[in-house]
Design a protein around this motif. Structure first.
Motif, PDB file in Angstrom:
ATOM      1  N   THR A   1       0.834  -1.193   0.000  1.00 40.26           N
ATOM      2  CA  THR A   1       0.000   0.000   0.000  1.00 40.26           C
ATOM      3  C   THR A   1       0.868   1.241   0.000  1.00 40.26           C
ATOM      4  OG1 THR A   1      -1.713  -1.142   1.258  1.00 40.26           O
ATOM      5  CG2 THR A   1      -1.821   1.242   1.242  1.00 40.26           C
TER       6      THR A   1
ATOM      7  N   ALA B   1      -3.781   0.778  -2.821  1.00 46.89           N
ATOM      8  CA  ALA B   1      -3.083  -0.501  -2.940  1.00 46.89           C
ATOM      9  C   ALA B   1      -2.220  -0.482  -4.195  1.00 46.89           C
ATOM     10  CB  ALA B   1      -4.085  -1.644  -3.012  1.00 46.89           C
TER      11      ALA B   1
ATOM     12  N   PRO C   1      -5.850  -4.913  -1.234  1.00 45.12           N
ATOM     13  CA  PRO C   1      -5.507  -3.710  -0.462  1.00 45.12           C
ATOM     14  C   PRO C   1      -4.611  -4.057   0.713  1.00 45.12           C
ATOM     15  CG  PRO C   1      -7.872  -3.845  -0.831  1.00 45.12           C
ATOM     16  CD  PRO C   1      -7.271  -5.136  -1.321  1.00 45.12           C
TER      17      PRO C   1
END
Length: 171
Positions: free
Chosen positions: A102, A158, A164
């Motif tokens: 991320t 992400a 994510p």
């Protein structure tokens, strides 16, 4: 080009302990994720700040090998810094942080007033920045910092859109 060092009221906000004292308008992730790399960039709050922020973000992301998300993240940085210049006070700090899969961007200024999401009409010439941030982010939000010392506005995305990462939620 000269950039003033931010006062401690802003610079202190770069620590996780300071973040934990804030309040957020968006849910926080349970885990902060493993920080792979991070950078903080102080900026004077002036008309050139968005341009300097875009350059810093693009250069950093490319040097990290994250050019694939650079265009969208540069738009996010530009919008958040523009809001800080137009509606905030004091110097600005941008933090770019890669946590596992991320990418997190946080922008701080010294104003405790949180941004307001607007739905501009077709005739409005301003007010679309947070709509762009929302459209380009997996998650975004804002939080005040303790002691009326300003705020953070953040966005996470992400690197692999199908998974994510744990940094989502501004951690």
């Amino acid at each position: 080009m000269t950039t003033e060092s931010p006062p401690s009221a802003i610079h202190d906000g770069l620590t996780e302990a300071e973040d934990a004292r804030g309040t957020s308008t968006a849910p926080q992730a349970a885990a902060a994720g493993r920080v792979l790399r991070a950078i903080a960039v102080p900026l004077d709050s002036d008309a050139t700040a968005p341009m300097r922020a875009r350059r810093a973000a693009r250069g950093t992301l490319k040097s990290w090998g994250l050019g694939v998300v650079a265009d969208d993240m540069v738009v996010i940085v530009s919008e958040l810094v523009t809001n800080a210049v137009q509606h905030g006070t004091g110097p600005i700090v941008i933090v770019l942080r890669q946590c596992d899969d991320t990418l997190l961007v946080k922008v701080a200024d010294a104003s405790p007033h949180l941004p307001e999401f607007r739905s501009p009409t077709a005739e409005d010439q301003t007010g679309r920045g947070l709509s762009l941030v929302q459209a380009l982010s997996d998650d975004w939000g804002c939080r005040t910092r303790g002691g009326h010392r300003g705020k953070w506005v953040w966005s996470s995305r992400a690197l692999d859109p199908d998974h994510p990462g744990p940094c989502a939620g501004g951690g």
